[in-house]
Design an enzyme around this catalytic site. Structure first.
Site, PDB file in Angstrom:
ATOM      1  N   TYR A 298       0.924  -1.412  -0.101  1.00  0.00           N
ATOM      2  CA  TYR A 298      -0.016  -0.308   0.041  1.00  0.00           C
ATOM      3  C   TYR A 298       0.713   1.330   0.483  1.00  0.00           C
ATOM      4  CZ  TYR A 298      -4.497  -2.946   0.678  1.00  0.00           C
ATOM      5  OH  TYR A 298      -5.380  -3.287   0.691  1.00  0.00           O
TER       6      TYR A 298
ATOM      7  N   LYS B 140       3.185 -14.725   5.747  1.00  0.00           N
ATOM      8  CA  LYS B 140       3.625 -15.337   4.473  1.00  0.00           C
ATOM      9  C   LYS B 140       4.200 -15.665   3.875  1.00  0.00           C
ATOM     10  CE  LYS B 140       1.629 -18.301   1.026  1.00  0.00           C
ATOM     11  NZ  LYS B 140       0.038 -18.947   1.605  1.00  0.00           N
TER      12      LYS B 140
ATOM     13  N   ASP C 116      -3.735 -17.621   4.872  1.00  0.00           N
ATOM     14  CA  ASP C 116      -4.233 -18.284   4.142  1.00  0.00           C
ATOM     15  C   ASP C 116      -4.630 -19.377   5.667  1.00  0.00           C
ATOM     16  OD1 ASP C 116      -1.926 -19.286   3.798  1.00  0.00           O
ATOM     17  OD2 ASP C 116      -2.345 -20.337   2.150  1.00  0.00           O
TER      18      ASP C 116
ATOM     19  N   ASP D   4      -5.902  -5.076   5.655  1.00  0.00           N
ATOM     20  CA  ASP D   4      -7.308  -5.135   5.132  1.00  0.00           C
ATOM     21  C   ASP D   4      -8.019  -5.873   4.759  1.00  0.00           C
ATOM     22  OD1 ASP D   4      -9.087  -2.824   3.488  1.00  0.00           O
ATOM     23  OD2 ASP D   4      -7.623  -2.625   1.913  1.00  0.00           O
TER      24      ASP D   4
END
Ligand code: NAI
Length: 331
Positions: free
Chosen positions: A122, A169, A202, A226
């Site tokens: 972002y 991740k 995930d 987000d």
């Protein structure tokens, strides 16, 4: 108290009006400094934010913001991202908890999502490498990572939370998420009284929808934060019940997690709960804990009673009727 008020786009002016009415009914001594910003302001004035807005936020340090629309794919950058970068609000704090009387899959959700607000994808570092290839840079720094983890652990300690989970991740993004995770482990050592663990993003999504009670405080990067906070909002009744605070060293900007909801704008259909709950966070953070609890409990009471709920949760009441019901419950 001086508060900068940004009504924003779409349903923004309607839900912000609800906050003002509730504040008046609670006889809170608030001076609202209203400034306009967003795509509607841009369309009629050629500027994204009204002159004086940035100075007012810098001067008063507290803002309550309605949603602002951002064009998809092209056009101007998000005002939210711009405000977060300008005022260094590096934390996005999003509590998620079940609302009494609101029937959802689980009735005991109680989590706090702490999203790193200043970097990651972002940051806006994107460019066309050639006509057919776009690059976006994922920026993760040690300084920003350590800062968000210190905030998360201190928040957990102060609010009697038992565990902080770092969502990332790092198995795939070994450098960026790997650095993020290693900073988490370093900071965690300074807080031996708080349990620390980590979860791949995930797996976190799957585990959260299966059994949200296994999580407490979540700390994560900007993009994952987000996305997972909308997922968690869905667990407690939807975006109408998701408040947030953007927190920096000198400035706090409170806002609902949801957007401008153009499909229902101007129709007296919006659920103002999320912005009212954001206002309660503002009150709580500024020495008005009792008033914050009073407001949250009035919202809970109206939902539990079920007579004046808005259409997003199957009710028939409009924004105004819901607001009036909250005011009547304030006592
Ligand atoms: P959205 O959150 O505005 O709407 C998604 C769905 O939820 C819509 O069906 C809407 O009617 C419903 N909804 C949202 N808030 C509601 C409320 N308080 N009461 C009842 N129903 C509600 O998301 P969408 O449509 O993706 O985005 C619309 C615009 O908002 C976009 O321009 C986006 O960039 C902007 N946006 C702004 C945010 C902010 O300023 N903080 C955050 C998210 C999106």
């Amino acid at each position: 108290m001086d508060i900068v008020l940004i009504p924003g786009d779409g349903i923004g002016p309607e839900i912000v009006e609800s906050v003002k009415e509730v504040s008046d009914a609670m006889k809170l001594d608030m001076t609202w400094h209203t400034y306009h910003a967003g795509s509607e302001y841009y369309a009629s004035n050629g500027k994204l934010v009204e002159d004086g807005l940035m100075d007012a936020i810098a001067e008063y340090g507290i803002a309550l913001k309605g949603p602002t629309a951002t064009p998809i794919g092209t056009g101007f950058r998000s005002i939210n991202v711009m405000l977060r970068q300008q005022f260094g609000t590096y934390v996005n704090l999003r509590p998620v908890h079940s609302i009494r009387g609101l029937k959802t899959r689980y009735d005991d959700v109680d989590m706090v999502i702490i999203r790193e607000n200043s970097e990651d994808l972002y940051k806006g570092i994107e460019y066309m490498y050639d006509n057919d290839t776009a690059h976006g840079i994922k920026l993760i720094t040690r300084a920003a990572s350590v800062r968000i983890f210190e905030f998360a652990f201190e928040y957990a300690r102060k609010n009697h939370r038992r565990k902080v989970t770092c969502v990332q991740k790092a198995n795939i993004m070994k450098m960026t998420d790997g650095l993020f995770l290693s900073c988490f482990k370093e900071v965690a050592q300074k807080f031996p009284d708080i349990e620390a663990d980590s979860c791949l993003v995930d797996a976190f999504c799957m585990k959260t929808v299966t059994d949200p009670s296994q999580f407490d405080v979540i700390v994560t990067e900007n993009l994952y934060g987000d996305i997972v906070s909308d997922l968690c909002a869905g667990l407690v009744g939807g975006l109408g019940f998701a408040p947030s605070a953007n927190i920096g060293d000198d400035v706090r900007i409170y806002e609902a997690v949801h957007g401008s909801a153009p499909d229902i704008a101007g129709q007296d259909k919006a659920n103002p709960s999320a912005i009212l709950m954001s206002f309660a966070m503002l009150l709580n953070d500024h020495g008005m804990k009792e008033q914050a609890e009073r407001l949250n409990s009035a919202i809970d009471g109206v939902i539990a009673e079920g007579k004046h709920t808005t259409c997003d949760i199957g009710g028939k009441a409009g924004t105004k009727e819901f607001t009036q019901a909250v005011i009547e419950r304030l006592g």
